[in-house]
Design a protein around this motif. Structure first.
Motif, PDB file in Angstrom:
ATOM      1  N   MET A  19       0.836  -1.209   0.000  1.00  0.00           N
ATOM      2  CA  MET A  19       0.000   0.000   0.000  1.00  0.00           C
ATOM      3  C   MET A  19       0.868   1.256   0.000  1.00  0.00           C
ATOM      4  O   MET A  19       0.581   2.229  -0.697  1.00  0.00           O
ATOM      5  CB  MET A  19      -0.925   0.001   1.221  1.00  0.00           C
ATOM      6  CG  MET A  19      -2.068  -0.999   1.122  1.00  0.00           C
ATOM      7  SD  MET A  19      -3.271  -0.801   2.465  1.00  0.00           S
ATOM      8  CE  MET A  19      -2.525  -1.778   3.760  1.00  0.00           C
ATOM      9  N   ALA A  23       0.843   4.182  -2.596  1.00  0.00           N
ATOM     10  CA  ALA A  23       0.487   5.517  -2.091  1.00  0.00           C
ATOM     11  C   ALA A  23       1.570   6.541  -2.402  1.00  0.00           C
ATOM     12  O   ALA A  23       1.277   7.723  -2.619  1.00  0.00           O
ATOM     13  CB  ALA A  23       0.232   5.454  -0.584  1.00  0.00           C
ATOM     14  N   THR A  28      -0.964   9.868  -2.217  1.00  0.00           N
ATOM     15  CA  THR A  28      -1.757   9.811  -0.986  1.00  0.00           C
ATOM     16  C   THR A  28      -0.912   9.434   0.238  1.00  0.00           C
ATOM     17  O   THR A  28      -1.394   9.518   1.361  1.00  0.00           O
ATOM     18  CB  THR A  28      -2.898   8.778  -1.124  1.00  0.00           C
ATOM     19  OG1 THR A  28      -2.355   7.545  -1.598  1.00  0.00           O
ATOM     20  CG2 THR A  28      -3.962   9.272  -2.094  1.00  0.00           C
ATOM     21  N   ARG A  31      -0.941  12.056   2.910  1.00  0.00           N
ATOM     22  CA  ARG A  31      -2.178  12.478   3.588  1.00  0.00           C
ATOM     23  C   ARG A  31      -2.080  12.155   5.072  1.00  0.00           C
ATOM     24  O   ARG A  31      -1.718  11.044   5.446  1.00  0.00           O
ATOM     25  CB  ARG A  31      -3.387  11.727   3.002  1.00  0.00           C
ATOM     26  CG  ARG A  31      -3.752  12.199   1.619  1.00  0.00           C
ATOM     27  CD  ARG A  31      -5.051  11.576   1.140  1.00  0.00           C
ATOM     28  NE  ARG A  31      -5.447  12.202  -0.114  1.00  0.00           N
ATOM     29  CZ  ARG A  31      -6.614  12.017  -0.714  1.00  0.00           C
ATOM     30  NH1 ARG A  31      -7.510  11.207  -0.174  1.00  0.00           N
ATOM     31  NH2 ARG A  31      -6.901  12.626  -1.841  1.00  0.00           N
ATOM     32  N   PHE A  35      -5.436   6.472  12.775  1.00  0.00           N
ATOM     33  CA  PHE A  35      -5.796   5.065  12.902  1.00  0.00           C
ATOM     34  C   PHE A  35      -6.154   4.780  14.361  1.00  0.00           C
ATOM     35  O   PHE A  35      -5.442   5.215  15.262  1.00  0.00           O
ATOM     36  CB  PHE A  35      -4.620   4.156  12.521  1.00  0.00           C
ATOM     37  CG  PHE A  35      -4.380   4.014  11.046  1.00  0.00           C
ATOM     38  CD1 PHE A  35      -4.892   2.936  10.341  1.00  0.00           C
ATOM     39  CD2 PHE A  35      -3.615   4.959  10.353  1.00  0.00           C
ATOM     40  CE1 PHE A  35      -4.661   2.789   8.985  1.00  0.00           C
ATOM     41  CE2 PHE A  35      -3.375   4.824   8.985  1.00  0.00           C
ATOM     42  CZ  PHE A  35      -3.903   3.729   8.299  1.00  0.00           C
ATOM     43  N   PHE A 119      -0.130   8.802   6.110  1.00  0.00           N
ATOM     44  CA  PHE A 119      -0.487   7.414   5.821  1.00  0.00           C
ATOM     45  C   PHE A 119       0.775   6.549   5.820  1.00  0.00           C
ATOM     46  O   PHE A 119       0.787   5.450   6.390  1.00  0.00           O
ATOM     47  CB  PHE A 119      -1.203   7.342   4.459  1.00  0.00           C
ATOM     48  CG  PHE A 119      -1.612   5.946   4.072  1.00  0.00           C
ATOM     49  CD1 PHE A 119      -2.689   5.323   4.693  1.00  0.00           C
ATOM     50  CD2 PHE A 119      -0.908   5.236   3.096  1.00  0.00           C
ATOM     51  CE1 PHE A 119      -3.069   4.025   4.339  1.00  0.00           C
ATOM     52  CE2 PHE A 119      -1.285   3.942   2.744  1.00  0.00           C
ATOM     53  CZ  PHE A 119      -2.367   3.335   3.369  1.00  0.00           C
ATOM     54  N   VAL A 123       0.546   3.535   8.487  1.00  0.00           N
ATOM     55  CA  VAL A 123       0.050   2.255   7.974  1.00  0.00           C
ATOM     56  C   VAL A 123       1.017   1.112   8.278  1.00  0.00           C
ATOM     57  O   VAL A 123       0.591  -0.017   8.529  1.00  0.00           O
ATOM     58  CB  VAL A 123      -0.254   2.340   6.462  1.00  0.00           C
ATOM     59  CG1 VAL A 123       1.020   2.380   5.618  1.00  0.00           C
ATOM     60  CG2 VAL A 123      -1.121   1.159   6.030  1.00  0.00           C
ATOM     61  N   LEU A 324      -8.314   2.751   9.917  1.00  0.00           N
ATOM     62  CA  LEU A 324      -8.291   4.155   9.532  1.00  0.00           C
ATOM     63  C   LEU A 324      -9.645   4.768   9.883  1.00  0.00           C
ATOM     64  O   LEU A 324     -10.675   4.268   9.438  1.00  0.00           O
ATOM     65  CB  LEU A 324      -8.028   4.265   8.017  1.00  0.00           C
ATOM     66  CG  LEU A 324      -7.922   5.682   7.437  1.00  0.00           C
ATOM     67  CD1 LEU A 324      -6.712   6.407   8.013  1.00  0.00           C
ATOM     68  CD2 LEU A 324      -7.810   5.639   5.907  1.00  0.00           C
ATOM     69  N   ARG A 327      -9.001  10.966   7.856  1.00  0.00           N
ATOM     70  CA  ARG A 327      -7.850  11.313   7.014  1.00  0.00           C
ATOM     71  C   ARG A 327      -8.126  12.632   6.330  1.00  0.00           C
ATOM     72  O   ARG A 327      -9.274  13.075   6.242  1.00  0.00           O
ATOM     73  CB  ARG A 327      -7.580  10.223   5.986  1.00  0.00           C
ATOM     74  CG  ARG A 327      -8.817   9.854   5.173  1.00  0.00           C
ATOM     75  CD  ARG A 327      -8.593   9.887   3.708  1.00  0.00           C
ATOM     76  NE  ARG A 327      -9.832   9.517   3.011  1.00  0.00           N
ATOM     77  CZ  ARG A 327     -10.483  10.336   2.191  1.00  0.00           C
ATOM     78  NH1 ARG A 327     -10.074  11.573   1.985  1.00  0.00           N
ATOM     79  NH2 ARG A 327     -11.589   9.925   1.574  1.00  0.00           N
ATOM     80  N   ASP A 329      -8.349  14.996   3.018  1.00  0.00           N
ATOM     81  CA  ASP A 329      -8.598  14.800   1.587  1.00  0.00           C
ATOM     82  C   ASP A 329      -7.572  15.614   0.793  1.00  0.00           C
ATOM     83  O   ASP A 329      -6.642  16.196   1.369  1.00  0.00           O
ATOM     84  CB  ASP A 329     -10.036  15.169   1.228  1.00  0.00           C
ATOM     85  CG  ASP A 329     -10.360  16.621   1.519  1.00  0.00           C
ATOM     86  OD1 ASP A 329      -9.415  17.429   1.689  1.00  0.00           O
ATOM     87  OD2 ASP A 329     -11.556  16.962   1.587  1.00  0.00           O
ATOM     88  N   ALA A 330      -7.765  15.636  -0.510  1.00  0.00           N
ATOM     89  CA  ALA A 330      -6.792  16.305  -1.369  1.00  0.00           C
ATOM     90  C   ALA A 330      -6.629  17.778  -0.997  1.00  0.00           C
ATOM     91  O   ALA A 330      -5.553  18.356  -1.128  1.00  0.00           O
ATOM     92  CB  ALA A 330      -7.209  16.160  -2.832  1.00  0.00           C
ATOM     93  N   VAL A 337     -13.764   8.396   8.256  1.00  0.00           N
ATOM     94  CA  VAL A 337     -13.996   7.282   7.338  1.00  0.00           C
ATOM     95  C   VAL A 337     -14.223   6.000   8.122  1.00  0.00           C
ATOM     96  O   VAL A 337     -13.775   5.858   9.267  1.00  0.00           O
ATOM     97  CB  VAL A 337     -12.795   7.066   6.369  1.00  0.00           C
ATOM     98  CG1 VAL A 337     -12.629   8.251   5.440  1.00  0.00           C
ATOM     99  CG2 VAL A 337     -11.515   6.790   7.143  1.00  0.00           C
ATOM    100  N   ALA A 338     -14.953   5.065   7.507  1.00  0.00           N
ATOM    101  CA  ALA A 338     -15.228   3.782   8.155  1.00  0.00           C
ATOM    102  C   ALA A 338     -15.697   2.790   7.116  1.00  0.00           C
ATOM    103  O   ALA A 338     -16.410   3.135   6.182  1.00  0.00           O
ATOM    104  CB  ALA A 338     -16.285   3.929   9.239  1.00  0.00           C
ATOM    105  N   LYS A 339     -15.293   1.548   7.311  1.00  0.00           N
ATOM    106  CA  LYS A 339     -15.784   0.445   6.501  1.00  0.00           C
ATOM    107  C   LYS A 339     -17.278   0.302   6.775  1.00  0.00           C
ATOM    108  O   LYS A 339     -17.726   0.411   7.915  1.00  0.00           O
ATOM    109  CB  LYS A 339     -15.048  -0.817   6.921  1.00  0.00           C
ATOM    110  CG  LYS A 339     -15.384  -2.068   6.151  1.00  0.00           C
ATOM    111  CD  LYS A 339     -14.368  -3.148   6.508  1.00  0.00           C
ATOM    112  CE  LYS A 339     -14.581  -4.410   5.701  1.00  0.00           C
ATOM    113  NZ  LYS A 339     -15.851  -5.065   5.888  1.00  0.00           N
TER     114      LYS A 339
END
Lengths: 442, 442
Positions: A19, A23, A28, A31, A35, A119, A123, A324, A327, A329-330, A337-339
């Motif tokens: 990743m 990234a 990214t 960014r 976590f 990140f 990560v 995560l 985070r 953004d651009a 964020v979340a799954k």
């Protein structure tokens, strides 16, 4: 330590570097991210969990570096490309880590550890953080239950042989923080100053031409206060021989087999009849929290626990995850964020955690969720803030590692365990002892 | 490795050194002894066990030395007295170690490892030998069951985060020997040449402003043959996005949540309908040998297993013990010895082990027991001798350590697993697949 400790950087799942590689390519990697390390539920129907491992993790973070050996392996196996290798060579964690102190209790959703950084920085710590905290917290949680079941009787951890050789050292540490008084593991003694104990195994008796020879040699070498293992042949004659050899001043006897409530009562009766009323009885055969609780009314003076504590007593891993949750953004704005799919829902956003109390007894785990950088809520009089800064801008705070960190964690655990409501002390499977209350700031 | 590896000598229960201390004092330290490492029963109702760990143990034996640091700790804590410290400073294993090759199957009573030397040499290896073999064999046994359940479909180990950080490395090795094809753990790749794998986590998708951005960046970085994780939001749209971004030549998709038999069938149908008939499906959600078996008829191409394999799938330790089985007496004659009381009976004497076979299928674990130094029985045509010399007079034999040792163990396991009778391949709890037959030579 003479040589520098080995790097911990490859104690990592490959996909973290994959990743990172991708990234760095799409930009990214830089960014900023948050976590959270937490559990969705308490494994094994436990009523509370005990956080342990953070002190070890901080020490491993010091040794997290991609040196020549690590980079060569990644190059040879083409795990990542050349720009990523160049990035890793300079990798250093410059972010911030906050979380629950070791020894603290946790509940579903508790933000046990929060890692904030780019990140790329955050990560790659996923696997190491989870490995350490999942194992250590599983052991500590089991150990706390045993410690509650044992009441005032001393407990020793002696399960090294039933865990991987390095996990065994971590298990001794976790059990000590959660209330055990000593360990058989010498390395745990050296690394963290944990008291070590141990006298003799069955092989000691078998080595000698008679049990009497073995007992005499042990008393000669270790003194009258030693503990003699009396069940190599026949327990009744073992006790008789022990007292004949050592006299009624013998420190203790250890029983490692049989139906313990019955055997312990018989041995106590025999010792008393022989006049050895001060000789202590230690039992060590396949104990777990249930067996310990069942021995509460038996004349047992101390417990030694092996397999069950180092394997988490049926729950060998704590089920913690590293997700995560926010985070940039651009444009540099924070996004929670979340799954969202199926059975593994998590809660995005930055979290501040409190334990609310009513006259000293815990009533809830209150977790305040904010989208971004709003000011964190303050603790009220009836609530205790649960998060501490472990790493600030890459600098590891003092006090959490080594022997002093362990001592502080043990003391903290003893204090916060007093806040548990009575229902938390039962051993049966149940819901968490206190509810998790989510407060959304938005 | 640049620096010399750390000493393994304190990965030891204190009572081994306490016994050594007393034995040096009464002269029994120099008695020659035979210790067997074996299990009384197969934990968890398993039908066979898989030996793993010996290669790691041999490497740790090379590093088993009492250097300045270790001696200082023992002196400071008064664990042993001055003559014992002097003895330990010179400690070196000069004995002999024989046993089952890694990857070999074992059954109740199998002499997996036999250590012969003076009491002083052999007693101090107890904890280390058990820690390594108990954990590694528990993982290998679970892994073999999963490998049998998976049939020809590839299996990857990805449980590092659910085991202590060093146990995780050992678990990757054990799973690979027992039939897994790859691991997520980079350190296992470096140490033993085990293939590593991994692409992306949910955090990869969450890091990006959209799932499409994440997929595109991954394909750009890792190529079309990569595996996209499609369940961060909605699986159906995840699949659609994956194929829109990558085209029908996409290597694979991964599903990490949901009711796998149903979800896998739906995803396969959707992929086929989109024309991506060659895109593989990997599933990774809470798999164990039972879940893998239940997916046999589902359109799944590969499995990734985490928690259950590194925790031994309900049996996190193999239940192996290390027992004195024979020793010399004061006159130098060999005496078989065994604990006799209550529930933990062992069998004294020196053992030679065979697997009897009938047209290639195992029929028994035959263990011949001799009191002392009689000539060991020879293997017959219908029986395979099971013991190999790992250490002779202190010299570690070549071929068992490192990457080549792992490769040989994996090949050996694949071969001997073919000898198992069909009933051994079922997953339910049962008696061992073959009986242990004891033959007394006396």
């Amino acid at each position: 330590m003479s040589a520098s400790p080995p790097s911990s950087a490859l104690l990592t799942d490959r996909y973290e570097l994959t990743m990172l590689d991708a990234a760095l390519r799409d930009g990214t990697a830089s960014r900023r991210c948050v976590f959270d390390l937490f559990t969705r539920r308490l494994s094994g129907g436990r009523r509370f969990g005990v956080v342990v491992g953070t002190g070890r993790l901080l020490s491993l973070l010091r040794d997290f570096r991609f040196g020549e050996d690590e980079l060569r392996f990644l190059r040879d196996t083409r795990a990542v490309d050349a720009p990523t290798l160049a990035y890793l060579e300079e990798w250093r964690f410059t972010g911030t880590i906050t979380g629950y102190r070791e020894g603290e209790l946790y509940f579903p959703g508790s933000p046990i550890l929060t890692v904030e950084g780019t990140f790329a920085e955050a990560v790659v710590l996923e696997t190491l953080a989870l490995s350490v905290l999942n194992y250590d917290s599983a052991v500590a949680t089991a150990a706390a239950r045993m410690s509650i079941a044992a009441g005032d009787r001393p407990l020793a951890e002696m399960g090294s042989r039933r865990a991987g050789e390095q996990s065994a050292v971590a298990a001794a540490r976790a059990a000590f923080i959660a209330g055990f008084g000593a360990t058989s593991n010498l390395e745990a003694g050296r690394r963290w100053g944990i008291p070590t104990m141990g006298t003799a195994a069955h092989s000691w008796t078998l080595l000698h031409d008679s049990e009497e020879d073995a007992f005499r040699a042990q008393v000669d070498a270790l003194g009258l206060d030693t503990t003699l293992l009396i069940d190599t042949y026949d327990i009744r004659s073992g006790v008789e021989t022990a007292i004949r050899v050592a006299g009624t001043g013998l420190g203790g006897v250890r029983i490692d087999s049989g139906d313990l409530p019955i055997v312990a009562a018989e041995v106590r009766g025999q010792l008393d009849a022989l006049g050895a009323t001060g000789t202590r009885i230690t039992v060590t055969s396949d104990l777990d929290e249930y067996a310990i609780a069942a021995l509460a009314a038996s004349p047992v003076d101390a417990y030694g626990v092996g397999t069950s504590v180092v394997t988490g007593s049926g729950t060998p891993t704590a089920g913690l995850v590293y997700k995560l949750v926010a985070r940039q953004d651009a444009a540099g704005s924070w996004v929670p964020v979340a799954k969202a799919s199926a059975d593994k829902v998590s809660k995005g956003g930055r979290k501040t955690a409190f334990r609310t109390l009513d006259r000293g007894t815990a009533t809830s785990e209150t977790i305040v969720v904010a989208d971004g950088f709003e000011e964190a809520p303050r603790a009220r009089d009836d609530a205790r803030g649960l998060q501490t800064a472990f790493v600030v801008d890459g600098e590891i705070a003092p006090g959490f590692e080594g022997a002093s960190g362990v001592a502080a964690a043990r003391a903290h655990h003893a204090t916060v365990r007093e806040e548990l409501p009575v229902r938390a002390l039962a051993l049966s499977r149940a819901d968490p002892a206190i509810p998790t209350v989510w407060v959304d700031l938005d």
